[in-house]
Design an enzyme around this catalytic site. Structure first.
Site, PDB file in Angstrom:
ATOM      1  N   THR A  66       0.862  -1.185   0.000  1.00  0.00           N
ATOM      2  CA  THR A  66       0.000   0.000   0.000  1.00  0.00           C
ATOM      3  C   THR A  66       0.899   1.237   0.000  1.00  0.00           C
ATOM      4  OG1 THR A  66      -0.246  -0.279   2.400  1.00  0.00           O
ATOM      5  CG2 THR A  66      -2.044  -1.074   1.008  1.00  0.00           C
ATOM      6  N   THR A  81      -0.846  -1.103   8.532  1.00  0.00           N
ATOM      7  CA  THR A  81      -1.466  -2.456   8.473  1.00  0.00           C
ATOM      8  C   THR A  81      -0.370  -3.419   8.032  1.00  0.00           C
ATOM      9  OG1 THR A  81      -3.420  -1.340   7.963  1.00  0.00           O
ATOM     10  CG2 THR A  81      -3.175  -3.507   6.961  1.00  0.00           C
TER      11      THR A  81
END
Length: 418
Positions: free
Chosen positions: A153, A190
Site C-alpha cells: 500500500t 497495516t
C-alpha cells in the site's frame, strides 16, 4: 539479545525458496492482488487483537480451524473491513473465484486484505486482477518479489527473505514475504506476513512456533502506535524436506531460531520502511526485572512520539527516553539506569566509538558543553539510531524497532483517502 544460530544461513528466493511453493502478484494503480500456493500444507496463524476485525480474517480463522491450507489470496487497496455482510459476501466471492482457477477447495484457501477501512470492495477491479495474476504463478525470486509488490500500500520497498537451517544433517528452508509501513503497533503491528517452510510439523506446533517468533519480532515494531484491523501472519508447512522439526511435539531449537531470525529480519524491514521514515530506530533493553519488563520499556521508548520526533530532529533527548521508561509499567529506578545512544550498540560491541553514554548508573553525563553531548549530537545524524538502556534490576532483556516521526508521516496520512 537474540543471536542467529551458526546452522542458519541466508538464501535467495523469498517465499519461493521453499520447495513446491509458487507465487505471483500484480499491482495497478491503487489496487493489487497476490496469490501464494503451497499445496496440502499444514498451517496456523496469528491475527490482530483489534475488536474491529476485517472480513478476510474471519474467513481465514475458519479455514485454519482444521490446520490445513493450500493457497492464500491477498488484495491491496481495500481492507474489506467495517463492511458488514457485504464484506463477508465479497470475501466469499473472491475465494470461490480463486478456487475455480486454482482447482483448490475454498476450504483450503485463506483470504487477506489491506488498504482503506470502511469502503466496499471494488469487485469489478479485484476479480479481473485475480484472473491476471493466476497465469503467472511461478517458483522464482521474481515471483516472490511480484507477490510482495502486489500487496503493498504505502510501502516503498519490497520486504522478503529466506533462510536455510541444518537439522539432523538435512537442510530445511523457510521463506517469507511481508508488507507494512504505517498503522504499525505492538500486538501485530497495516501488516501482513506469509511464511512457508518445507519442514514437517503439525499445525499445533506451527501455532506455537509462529507465536514465539511473532512475540519477539512483529510485536516489537512500532511505527505510529495505531493497531490495524487486518494484521495477519501465517506459517504454512508442506513437509517436502521430509525433516520432522517437532518430534513428539517438541519444536527443534534450530528451527525455532531460524523462523525467529527470519521474522526479525522482516520486522526490521518494516521499521526501515515506516511511513515518512528518515531514520531507523532500535531500542535495546538489558537488566530488566523480567523479560516482560524489558519488553515494556523497549516498546515504550520506540513508541514515544516525543522521542521519535527528537530522533527526526537529531536531538539526543535522554529526558524523553527516561520518561517513556518511567510510564512503561516496568520496575524502574531512575537512580541506577544507564542510557547510551549512537549508531551502534554498546551492548554488542563495548569497544565501539559509535555510541556514547548519556546517563551512567543514574548520573547524567551529557550536560550542555560536555564531550558526551557533542558526540551524541553528531551521531544522531546517522540513518540508524541505536538506544541501549540498562535498567540494572536483573537480567531481563528485549529489543524493539521503529522509526522517527517526520513531517512526511503527517502528509502521507493526511492525504491517504483523498
Amino acid at each position: 539479545m537474540f543471536e542467529k544460530s551458526d546452522k542458519v544461513k541466508l538464501i535467495d528466493g523469498g517465499i519461493c525458496a521453499v520447495s513446491d511453493v509458487q507465487a505471483a502478484g500484480f499491482k495497478e494503480g491503487k489496487y493489487g492482488v497476490s496469490i501464494i500456493v503451497s499445496p496440502n500444507s499444514k498451517a496456523a496463524g496469528v491475527f490482530t487483537s483489534n475488536k474491529v476485525v476485517a472480513a478476510p480474517i474471519t474467513h481465514t480463522k475458519e479455514v485454519l480451524k482444521d490446520g490445513r491450507l493450500s493457497a492464500i489470496v491477498i488484495n491491496s487497496g481495500n481492507a474489506n473491513c467495517f463492511t458488514g455482510e457485504q464484506g463477508i459476501e465479497d470475501c466469499d466471492t473472491i475465494v470461490s473465484h480463486a478456487s475455480e482457477l486454482l482447482g483448490i477447495p475454498s476450504s483450503e484457501i485463506a483470504s487477506s486484505s489491506t488498504g482503506v477501512i470502511g469502503r466496499k470492495m471494488p469487485m469489478d477491479i479485484i476479480l479481473p486482477l485475480i484472473d491476471k495474476v493466476y497465469p503467472n504463478l511461478d517458483h522464482s525470486m521474481e515471483a516472490s518479489t511480484n507477490a510482495t509488490r502486489g500487496m503493498m500500500t504505502t510501502d516503498l520497498h519490497v520486504k522478503q527473505g529466506a533462510v536455510e537451517v541444518e537439522i539432523n544433517g538435512k537442510p530445511v528452508k523457510i521463506g517469507g514475504i511481508c508488507k507494512g509501513s504505517g498503522m504499525i503497533a505492538p500486538n501485530m503491528g497495516t501488516m501482513l506476513c506469509f511464511i512457508a517452510t518445507d519442514a514437517e510439523i503439525d499445525s499445533r506446533e506451527i501455532q506455537i512456533a509462529i507465536r514465539n517468533a511473532v512475540d519477539v519480532s512483529f510485536n516489537m515494531v512500532v511505527v505510529d502506535g495505531d493497531q490495524s484491523t487486518n494484521d495477519t501472519a501465517i506459517l504454512m508447512a508442506n513437509g517436502r524436506s521430509g525433516v520432522d522439526v517437532a518430534p513428539k511435539g517438541v519444536i527443534n531449537k534450530d528451527f525455532q531460531n531460524a523462523l525467529t531470525y527470519l521474522c526479525m529480519s522482516l520486522a526490521k524491514q518494516m521499521a526501515r520502511d515506516g511511513e515518512g521514515e528518515t531514520k531507523f530506530l532500535e531500542v535495546n533493553v538489558e537488566g530488566g526485572r523480567s523479560p516482560e519488563d524489558a519488553k515494556l520499556a523497549a516498546k515504550a521508548v520506540v513508541s514515544s512520539m516525543l522521542f521519535k520526533a527528537a530522533v527526526f530532529g537529531e536531538d539526543p533527548n535522554w529526558g524523553r527516553i527516561v520518561s517513556a521508561v518511567g510510564y512503561s509499567g516496568c520496575e524502574f529506578d531512575p537512580d541506577v539506569v544507564s542510557i547510551a545512544i549512537g549508531c551502534e550498540s554498546l551492548f554488542r560491541n563495548k569497544e565501539t566509538d559509535k555510541s556514547v553514554y548519556l546517563v551512567k548508573d543514574g548520573e547524567i553525563l551529557a550536560f550542555d558543553g560536555t564531550e558526551n553531548l557533542n558526540k551524541a549530537e553528531k551521531l544522531m545524524a546517522s540513518e540508524d539510531i541505536i538506544v541501549d538502556i540498562n535498567l540494572n534490576m536483573s537480567d531481563g532483556e528485549a529489543t524493539a524497532w521503529g522509526c522517527d516521526l517526520s513531517y512526511d508521516y503527517v502528509k502521507i496520512n493526511g492525504e491517504y483517502t483523498t
